[in-house]
Design a protein around this motif. Structure first.
Motif, short mmCIF file in Angstrom:
data_model
loop_
_atom_site.label_atom_id
_atom_site.label_comp_id
_atom_site.label_asym_id
_atom_site.label_seq_id
_atom_site.Cartn_x
_atom_site.Cartn_y
_atom_site.Cartn_z
N PHE A 9 22.30 -14.36 7.40
CA PHE A 9 22.21 -14.24 8.86
C PHE A 9 21.74 -12.85 9.26
O PHE A 9 20.87 -12.69 10.10
CB PHE A 9 23.57 -14.57 9.49
CG PHE A 9 23.62 -14.30 10.97
CD1 PHE A 9 22.88 -15.08 11.84
CD2 PHE A 9 24.38 -13.28 11.49
CE1 PHE A 9 22.91 -14.85 13.20
CE2 PHE A 9 24.42 -13.03 12.84
CZ PHE A 9 23.68 -13.81 13.70
N VAL A 10 22.29 -11.82 8.64
CA VAL A 10 21.90 -10.45 8.95
C VAL A 10 20.42 -10.24 8.64
O VAL A 10 19.69 -9.68 9.44
CB VAL A 10 22.78 -9.44 8.17
CG1 VAL A 10 22.23 -8.03 8.29
CG2 VAL A 10 24.21 -9.49 8.70
N ASN A 22 9.03 -21.97 7.06
CA ASN A 22 10.38 -22.25 6.56
C ASN A 22 11.42 -21.91 7.60
O ASN A 22 11.48 -20.78 8.07
CB ASN A 22 10.67 -21.43 5.30
CG ASN A 22 9.90 -21.92 4.11
OD1 ASN A 22 9.94 -23.10 3.79
ND2 ASN A 22 9.19 -21.03 3.46
N PHE A 23 12.23 -22.92 7.93
CA PHE A 23 13.40 -22.63 8.73
C PHE A 23 14.43 -21.96 7.83
O PHE A 23 14.46 -22.19 6.63
CB PHE A 23 14.03 -23.94 9.25
CG PHE A 23 13.22 -24.65 10.30
CD1 PHE A 23 13.02 -24.09 11.55
CD2 PHE A 23 12.69 -25.90 10.05
CE1 PHE A 23 12.30 -24.76 12.52
CE2 PHE A 23 11.97 -26.59 11.01
CZ PHE A 23 11.77 -26.01 12.26
N ALA A 24 15.28 -21.16 8.42
CA ALA A 24 16.45 -20.66 7.71
C ALA A 24 17.42 -21.83 7.54
O ALA A 24 17.24 -22.89 8.17
CB ALA A 24 17.09 -19.52 8.50
N THR A 30 21.51 -21.92 13.68
CA THR A 30 22.40 -22.05 14.85
C THR A 30 22.93 -20.69 15.28
O THR A 30 23.00 -20.40 16.47
CB THR A 30 23.56 -23.03 14.58
OG1 THR A 30 24.35 -22.56 13.50
CG2 THR A 30 23.07 -24.42 14.28
N GLN A 31 23.27 -19.83 14.32
CA GLN A 31 23.76 -18.49 14.66
C GLN A 31 22.66 -17.64 15.29
O GLN A 31 22.92 -16.87 16.21
CB GLN A 31 24.32 -17.80 13.41
CG GLN A 31 25.60 -18.42 12.89
CD GLN A 31 26.71 -18.44 13.93
OE1 GLN A 31 26.92 -17.48 14.66
NE2 GLN A 31 27.41 -19.56 14.01
N ARG A 32 21.44 -17.78 14.81
CA ARG A 32 20.32 -17.03 15.39
C ARG A 32 20.12 -17.43 16.85
O ARG A 32 19.91 -16.57 17.71
CB ARG A 32 19.03 -17.29 14.60
CG ARG A 32 19.02 -16.66 13.23
CD ARG A 32 17.75 -16.99 12.44
NE ARG A 32 16.61 -16.37 13.10
CZ ARG A 32 15.43 -16.95 13.29
NH1 ARG A 32 15.22 -18.19 12.88
NH2 ARG A 32 14.45 -16.31 13.86
N PHE A 33 20.20 -18.73 17.12
CA PHE A 33 20.04 -19.17 18.50
C PHE A 33 21.18 -18.64 19.37
O PHE A 33 20.95 -18.11 20.46
CB PHE A 33 19.97 -20.70 18.60
CG PHE A 33 19.93 -21.17 20.03
CD1 PHE A 33 18.75 -21.06 20.77
CD2 PHE A 33 21.05 -21.67 20.65
CE1 PHE A 33 18.71 -21.45 22.10
CE2 PHE A 33 21.02 -22.06 21.98
CZ PHE A 33 19.84 -21.96 22.71
N GLY A 76 22.40 -28.96 5.14
CA GLY A 76 22.10 -27.58 4.80
C GLY A 76 20.78 -27.06 5.33
O GLY A 76 20.65 -25.89 5.63
N ARG A 77 19.78 -27.93 5.44
CA ARG A 77 18.46 -27.50 5.90
C ARG A 77 18.19 -28.03 7.30
O ARG A 77 18.79 -28.99 7.75
CB ARG A 77 17.39 -28.01 4.94
CG ARG A 77 17.55 -27.42 3.54
CD ARG A 77 16.46 -27.87 2.64
NE ARG A 77 15.22 -27.94 3.42
CZ ARG A 77 14.02 -28.04 2.92
NH1 ARG A 77 13.86 -28.12 1.63
NH2 ARG A 77 12.95 -28.10 3.67
#
Length: 160
Positions: A9-10, A22-24, A30-33, A76-77
């Protein structure tokens, strides 16, 4: 495992966007959003009927601006990311084009995360009354517009 997710995430926050094509991982996206957009009504719904989890954010006074992150069935993806706006063109008490500002803030977040150079293009697509497609930064942005009796549905779906 928790340390790996936090580290990922960091790194994603430092990078400011998912890498090209590529998505994380789902939890990281979700955390990025959440870090980019204040959503008073967001939640993750667990997997059902062979689908993965679903992150959803519903925003605006009329609750017509929506941001979704769909997880792959195997988990997971990220399968896709969506911004939807149910654009009221007939005032039923919330005003014309209720939640417009919130919907466009979501488009801005989407652009910042996946194709920063295409922000203006994505905003123009979202105002259009014609279906459109854009390929940028390794992602495909598919916009659809559907006219209803009182609501226009505006939808951008991002896939890798």
């Amino acid at each position: 495992m928790r340390g790996v997710v936090i580290s990922a995430f960091v790194l994603a926050c430092i990078a400011g966007q998912a890498s090209a094509a590529n998505f994380a991982p789902f939890k990281v996206e979700t955390q990025r959003f959440k870090a980019a957009y204040q959503c008073p009504q967001s939640k993750v719904t667990g997997p059902m009927l062979g689908d993965g989890s679903l992150f959803g954010c519903v925003s605006g006074a009329a609750q017509t601006a929506k941001y979704f992150i769909n997880e792959t069935p195997k988990g997971g993806r990220v399968e896709n990311v969506k911004v939807m706006w149910n654009d009221w063109f007939d005032d039923i008490g919330y005003g014309l084009h209720a939640d417009r500002n919130e919907a466009f803030k979501m488009v801005d977040v989407l652009a910042a995360m996946y194709a920063p150079a295409e922000r203006d293009h994505l905003r123009q697509m979202f105002e259009s009354r014609k279906d459109k497609k854009l390929k940028a930064n390794g992602f495909t942005f598919s916009y659809t517009y559907r006219r209803g009796p009182k609501i226009d549905e505006r939808l951008i779906v991002v896939t890798q």
